[in-house]
Enzyme design. Structure first.
Site, short mmCIF file in Angstrom:
data_model
loop_
_atom_site.label_atom_id
_atom_site.label_comp_id
_atom_site.label_asym_id
_atom_site.label_seq_id
_atom_site.Cartn_x
_atom_site.Cartn_y
_atom_site.Cartn_z
N ASP A 7 -41.16 -11.23 16.39
CA ASP A 7 -42.22 -11.10 17.56
C ASP A 7 -42.57 -9.79 18.21
O ASP A 7 -41.95 -9.08 18.10
CB ASP A 7 -41.86 -12.38 18.39
CG ASP A 7 -43.09 -12.83 19.31
OD1 ASP A 7 -44.11 -12.63 18.95
OD2 ASP A 7 -42.95 -12.78 20.68
N SER A 8 -43.79 -9.90 18.48
CA SER A 8 -44.18 -8.74 19.25
C SER A 8 -43.42 -8.48 20.69
O SER A 8 -43.56 -7.33 21.17
CB SER A 8 -45.78 -8.74 19.81
OG SER A 8 -45.84 -10.06 20.62
N TYR A 39 -49.68 -7.17 21.03
CA TYR A 39 -50.35 -6.87 19.76
C TYR A 39 -51.83 -7.57 19.82
O TYR A 39 -52.73 -7.21 18.96
CB TYR A 39 -49.67 -7.75 18.66
CG TYR A 39 -48.38 -6.93 18.11
CD1 TYR A 39 -47.74 -6.05 18.80
CD2 TYR A 39 -47.71 -7.52 16.72
CE1 TYR A 39 -46.42 -5.34 18.12
CE2 TYR A 39 -46.70 -6.81 16.23
CZ TYR A 39 -46.04 -5.73 17.01
OH TYR A 39 -45.17 -5.33 16.50
N GLY A 40 -51.86 -8.56 20.79
CA GLY A 40 -53.11 -9.17 20.77
C GLY A 40 -54.41 -8.59 20.91
O GLY A 40 -55.50 -9.11 20.39
N CYS A 70 -44.84 -14.65 15.91
CA CYS A 70 -45.81 -14.07 16.53
C CYS A 70 -47.20 -14.52 16.03
O CYS A 70 -47.55 -14.53 14.60
CB CYS A 70 -46.08 -12.61 16.65
SG CYS A 70 -47.60 -12.03 17.26
N ASN A 71 -48.00 -15.55 16.51
CA ASN A 71 -49.37 -15.95 15.89
C ASN A 71 -50.38 -14.76 15.48
O ASN A 71 -50.97 -14.57 14.48
CB ASN A 71 -50.12 -16.63 16.91
CG ASN A 71 -49.48 -18.17 16.92
OD1 ASN A 71 -50.05 -19.08 16.38
ND2 ASN A 71 -48.30 -18.19 17.67
N THR A 72 -50.36 -13.57 16.35
CA THR A 72 -51.17 -12.44 16.11
C THR A 72 -50.78 -11.80 15.00
O THR A 72 -51.62 -11.44 13.98
CB THR A 72 -51.29 -11.58 17.38
OG1 THR A 72 -51.13 -12.19 18.46
CG2 THR A 72 -52.16 -10.49 17.21
N GLU A 154 -45.13 -12.59 30.46
CA GLU A 154 -44.03 -11.52 30.46
C GLU A 154 -43.63 -10.90 31.77
O GLU A 154 -42.47 -10.21 31.87
CB GLU A 154 -44.46 -10.30 29.59
CG GLU A 154 -44.59 -10.71 27.94
CD GLU A 154 -43.45 -10.28 27.08
OE1 GLU A 154 -42.69 -9.43 27.53
OE2 GLU A 154 -43.46 -10.90 26.27
N CYS A 183 -49.80 -19.45 20.68
CA CYS A 183 -49.17 -18.17 20.99
C CYS A 183 -47.82 -18.27 21.20
O CYS A 183 -47.71 -19.13 22.24
CB CYS A 183 -49.78 -17.45 22.07
SG CYS A 183 -49.00 -15.72 22.50
N THR A 184 -46.83 -17.63 20.74
CA THR A 184 -45.33 -18.06 21.05
C THR A 184 -44.98 -18.31 22.53
O THR A 184 -44.48 -18.83 23.00
CB THR A 184 -44.30 -17.10 20.36
OG1 THR A 184 -44.89 -15.70 20.40
CG2 THR A 184 -44.37 -17.26 19.04
N HIS A 185 -45.97 -17.29 23.31
CA HIS A 185 -45.53 -17.10 24.70
C HIS A 185 -45.87 -18.29 25.42
O HIS A 185 -45.37 -18.80 26.52
CB HIS A 185 -46.30 -15.95 25.33
CG HIS A 185 -45.79 -14.55 24.88
ND1 HIS A 185 -45.76 -14.05 23.70
CD2 HIS A 185 -45.12 -13.42 25.74
CE1 HIS A 185 -45.19 -12.69 23.67
NE2 HIS A 185 -44.81 -12.54 25.06
N1 DGL Z 1 -46.59 -13.80 20.95
C1 DGL Z 1 -47.88 -13.19 20.45
C2 DGL Z 1 -48.53 -14.50 19.68
O1 DGL Z 1 -48.13 -15.32 19.34
C3 DGL Z 1 -48.74 -12.65 21.60
C4 DGL Z 1 -48.29 -11.56 22.28
C5 DGL Z 1 -49.07 -10.16 21.95
O2 DGL Z 1 -50.29 -10.16 22.34
O3 DGL Z 1 -48.52 -9.30 21.59
O4 DGL Z 1 -49.77 -14.39 19.45
#
Ligand code: DGL
Length: 256
Positions: A7-8, A39-40, A70-72, A154, A183-185
């Site tokens: 994940d990011s 990463y987004g 990470c979805n991104t 975060e 998004c995992t978060h």
């Molecule tokens: N956890 C990332 C996701 O699932 C998003 C966090 C990021 O922007 O890096 O997309």
């Protein structure tokens, strides 16, 4: 060999924790690229490059199977690395993303109209729409980028993040029966969203990926047989400050 999670940042820990609850015997390794988070809002090339490095690190540390939590990164890079990196450098390993299983769960839920929230990159990639079109469904998907959420989560500001989501939900005037936390978060927000939105079905990836992975391993005994069962877990972050250790605890404490 181990099951790897990439994940990011720390959000993917919510997925790993949920996976461990139903599959406790395997050995796990997690890499969160906290140094380069978020990463987004990065370019496609940057995401490819960082995701490549993260996946490579996990493979070189003994992961047989890597889940890009990470979805991104899933939206931008999984297909590319499956086609190139895996074929050229790691032909005996497997790489999975989180978007296809989430879309499968969305279609299976028989939703007719859903809203997806995610990072700018995830939303702009239109990867969810592309995968939905491949399915046998009339589902209508609305998407909204919610770039302020990852920094808030975060920073441990869960209530502030929930309020942002609620304002997005309230701004949708069309009928929607489901919200996809893309998004995992965002998994840490699921209970607050449920509490305040009785009529909305909340699809949260920590409740999808564990069952999908279990099913995948059942269908692929040739992979399952090569996974070691020591019940170990190792977590590595590219930047490990005291603040991150606190946030890590905070994210884990919001899990149900
Ligand atoms: N956890 C990332 C996701 O699932 C998003 C966090 C990021 O922007 O890096 O997309």
């Amino acid at each position: 060999m181990k099951i790897g999670f990439f994940d990011s940042g720390l959000g993917g820990l919510t997925i790993l924790t949920a996976v461990r609850k139903i599959l406790p015997h395997y050995d796990y390794i997690y890499f969160g690229d906290t140094k380069n988070l978020p990463y987004g809002d990065k370019s496609e090339e940057e995401i490819h490059d960082l995701t490549y490095k993260g996946i490579k690190k996990l493979f070189d540390s003994g992961a047989l199977l890597v889940i890009v939590a990470c979805n991104t990164a899933s939206a931008e890079s999984v297909r590319k690395h499956q086609d190139e990196m895996l074929k050229k450098e790691y032909p005996d390993r497997k790489l999975l993303g989180v978007i296809i299983p989430t879309v499968e769960a969305l279609i299976a839920s028989r939703s007719t109209s859903a809203i997806l929230i995610g990072t700018e990159r995830t939303v702009n990639s239109e990867k969810y729409e592309i995968e939905i079109k491949k399915g046998d469904t009339e589902l209508v998907l609305f998407t909204r980028a919610t770039p302020t959420l990852v920094p808030l989560i975060e920073a441990g500001e869960i209530h502030g993040a929930y309020k942002v989501v609620q304002s997005v939900i309230d701004s949708i005037t069309d009928y929607v029966d489901t919200i996809v936390l893309g998004c995992t978060h965002y998994t840490v927000l699921k209970e607050l969203i449920r509490k305040h939105n009785d009529d909305l079905y909340v699809l949260s990836q920590d409740e999808i990926i564990p069952h999908k992975l279990k099913d995948y391993l059942y269908r692929h005994p040739e992979i399952d047989d090569r996974l070691t069962r020591g019940g170990n877990i190792s977590i590595e972050l590219s930047s490990k400050t005291d603040a991150y250790i606190d946030i890590q605890k905070s994210i884990l404490s919001h899990l149900v």
